[in-house]
Enzyme design. Structure first.
Site, PDB file in Angstrom:
ATOM      1  N   ALA A 221       0.899  -1.229  -0.117  1.00 12.55           N
ATOM      2  CA  ALA A 221       0.120   0.017  -0.068  1.00 12.55           C
ATOM      3  C   ALA A 221       0.842   1.324   0.137  1.00 12.55           C
ATOM      4  O   ALA A 221       1.788   1.284   0.908  1.00 12.55           O
ATOM      5  CB  ALA A 221      -0.910  -0.130   1.168  1.00 12.55           C
ATOM      6  N   ASP A 281       0.652  10.838  -5.256  1.00 12.25           N
ATOM      7  CA  ASP A 281       0.736   9.869  -6.281  1.00 12.25           C
ATOM      8  C   ASP A 281       0.394  10.389  -7.582  1.00 12.25           C
ATOM      9  O   ASP A 281      -0.474  10.111  -8.103  1.00 12.25           O
ATOM     10  CB  ASP A 281      -0.171   8.613  -5.848  1.00 12.25           C
ATOM     11  CG  ASP A 281       0.071   7.338  -6.692  1.00 12.25           C
ATOM     12  OD1 ASP A 281       1.168   7.341  -7.408  1.00 12.25           O
ATOM     13  OD2 ASP A 281      -0.213   6.333  -6.507  1.00 12.25           O
ATOM     14  N   LYS A 313      -9.198   7.410  -7.317  1.00 15.01           N
ATOM     15  CA  LYS A 313      -8.069   8.271  -7.881  1.00 15.01           C
ATOM     16  C   LYS A 313      -8.388   9.034  -9.087  1.00 15.01           C
ATOM     17  O   LYS A 313      -7.859  10.099  -9.187  1.00 15.01           O
ATOM     18  CB  LYS A 313      -6.825   7.369  -7.913  1.00 15.01           C
ATOM     19  CG  LYS A 313      -5.723   8.078  -7.957  1.00 15.01           C
ATOM     20  CD  LYS A 313      -4.352   7.167  -8.069  1.00 15.01           C
ATOM     21  CE  LYS A 313      -4.137   6.366  -6.976  1.00 15.01           C
ATOM     22  NZ  LYS A 313      -3.024   5.603  -6.518  1.00 15.01           N
TER      23      LYS A 313
END
Length: 518
Positions: A221, A281, A313
């Site tokens: 993760a 990210d 996301k």
């Protein structure tokens, strides 16, 4: 603990060595995550003579081994005279004997930091600049401060297509690259942001049972309650070296292992270490991370799952198309054929969020249990069907039917059990001892679910560090619920973490939006 504590055994300096730059190694037992840190007294002769200060980058040499570590200067009495205290990460990296003499010196000047500074000021970097930066990162020469600066400078939309290609290629070049001796090696990846979406553990055995080679290396993760490697580790060992990975693939046609253990795109693992606490990210780094790992693992054909939803996301179809184009174009530039599937990211997949709870759902699907989550099953079957067609194991339009047959007749479960056995044996799924049920405050229809807040609650409950921790979801979008009906259950391995997750949930707007049922 004495102020003069220090190992009393070790290798004495050989003829010609100067004790002025040598200290005895002592394992301090301090967890600094994955960053090597060395602790030295402020009145240490080495500190004073070299002018070392806190946050300096220091080279430590023990025998033929050498690392670069970040210095923390100690004023308290817990560190002995003539001793260098090594954090757990530094001790594992250097491998000294207790009390061994280690040489301490300034770390070499990092010319590549000039490229990082250039990027901070908004300039483009060429392929040579990325090779220099990534080479130093993979060699462990960057502190976490340097890494955080590079990651932040590249975040958002600060990498164009050519830079993304250069970054991806540089990340491939600094690690090993596997060659399976086959023209067709398939793989898949989900860009994430959708809790419970553990389709890989279903897709791999289905595809391998149909004769395709699928050596799956997965991440732990980064910003989620569980990565594929975290969930697989509940069921079987994932910390395999390349030799063990090869043996598993030779026996079963596939594997599901942690990418960090096989040194494929090693710079990516270093960057992920810092991206995790930063909760960053970004698109260019995501593309480079994903595709460098796929190329390094020897893949030729890759399917990318792009879940889209307001709290996933990827927030919109337009964003998915833009990210998809970059994945395809960068893949083409490094020799990968990339296919895409845009999927529904409006709500969690399956019921479990967190390693053990997701593993439970995967086993239920593989074992064809009546209560297995159908959304997880159907999503995995569609992805497996795409890969079977991409890899030529099924003709166009027939992949889903073949995948469904392989799951239904038990071949997928048999293949998964064989993969687990080859990786070290199938394990029992742990169960959390502390739970709290969150109930519906009113009756009505579930109209939205905040994936991000739900994932955060699972993380605060302890996932993925505590594998049995997480969230069990009991209702789905469109369900009619009554007041007091369970919406989800928090699972924790420690009462303090359960209380922490409860406080977070209670302080937020409702995770499940409920409107009056028509």
């Amino acid at each position: 603990m004495s102020a003069d504590i220090g190992p009393d055994k070790g290798t004495e300096p050989t003829h010609g060595d100067s004790a002025d730059d040598m200290l005895r190694a002592w394992r301090a037992g301090i967890d600094t995550y994955q960053e090597p840190v060395v602790y030295m007294r402020r009145d240490c002769a080495v500190c004073r003579s070299e002018g070392f200060t806190t946050q300096a980058r220091i080279r430590l040499t023990a025998g033929s081994g050498s690392i670069v570590a970040t210095l923390c200067v100690v004023d308290g009495p817990w560190l002995g005279h003539g001793v260098a205290g090594l954090s757990e990460a530094a001790w594992r990296a250097l491998h000294p004997q207790p009390g061994q003499w280690i040489t301490v010196s300034h770390a070499p000047v990092l010319d590549s930091l000039s490229h990082v500074r250039s990027k901070v000021y908004g300039h483009r970097l060429d392929a040579g600049a990325f090779r220099a930066v990534i080479g130093d990162i993979a060699a462990g020469r960057y502190s976490d401060l340097h890494l955080a600066t590079f990651i932040t400078a590249c975040a958002g939309d600060h990498l164009d297509l050519d830079e993304t290609v250069s970054l991806t290629q540089a990340m491939i070049d600094v690690g090993e690259r596997l060659d399976w001796g086959r023209d067709m090696v398939v793989d898949k990846h989900c860009v994430g942001g959708l809790p419970g979406n553990r389709t890989t553990l279903l897709v791999v055995p289905i595809v391998a049972a149909c004769g395709l080679t699928m050596p799956k290396t997965s991440s732990r993760a980064i910003t989620s309650p569980a990565g594929t490697a975290d969930t697989m580790e509940v069921l079987a060992p994932v910390d395999l070296d390349i030799g063990a990975m090869r043996r598993t693939v030779e026996r079963t046609g596939a594997c599901i292992v942690w990418g960090g253990s096989v040194r494929l795109s090693p710079a990516d693992d270093v960057l992920i270490r810092v991206e995790r606490p930063l909760d960053l990210d970004s698109e260019g780094q995501l593309v480079a991370s994903v595709l460098s790992k796929k190329a390094a693992a020897g893949s030729t054909h890759v399917l990318i799952d792009l879940p889209v939803g307001p709290t996933a996301k990827v927030r919109s179809r337009e964003a998915a198309q833009a990210l998809g184009r970059r994945l395809v174009e960068v893949g083409r530039s490094i020799g990968l054929q990339v296919a895409l599937r845009v999927t529904d990211g409006l709500q969690p997949v399956g019921r479990g969020i967190g390693p053990a709870l997701e593993a439970r759902d995967v086993l239920a699907v593989l074992r064809r249990q009546a209560d297995a989550p159908d959304d997880l099953r159907q999503r995995a079957l569609r992805l497996a069907g795409d890969i079977l067609e991409l890899g030529g194991a099924a003709p166009p339009g027939a992949g889903l039917r073949l995948a469904t047959e392989v799951l239904a007749d038990g071949r997928a479960w048999a293949k998964f059990a064989a993969i687990c056995e080859a990786q070290g044996g199938l394990r029992e799924v742990p169960v959390a001892s502390h739970r709290h049920v969150v109930e519906a405050p009113s009756a009505g229809r579930v109209t939205s679910i905040d994936n991000r807040v739900l994932s955060r609650a699972a993380k605060l409950a302890g996932a993925p560090r505590a594998p049995a921790a997480g969230v069990d979801v009991h209702v789905r979008l469109g369900d009619i619920v009554r007041a007091g009906q369970p919406l989800f259950t928090l699972h924790a391995q420690a009462p303090g973490e359960l209380a922490y997750a409860q406080q977070y949930v209670n302080a937020r707007p409702p995770i499940f939006q409920i409107s009056e049922a028509s």
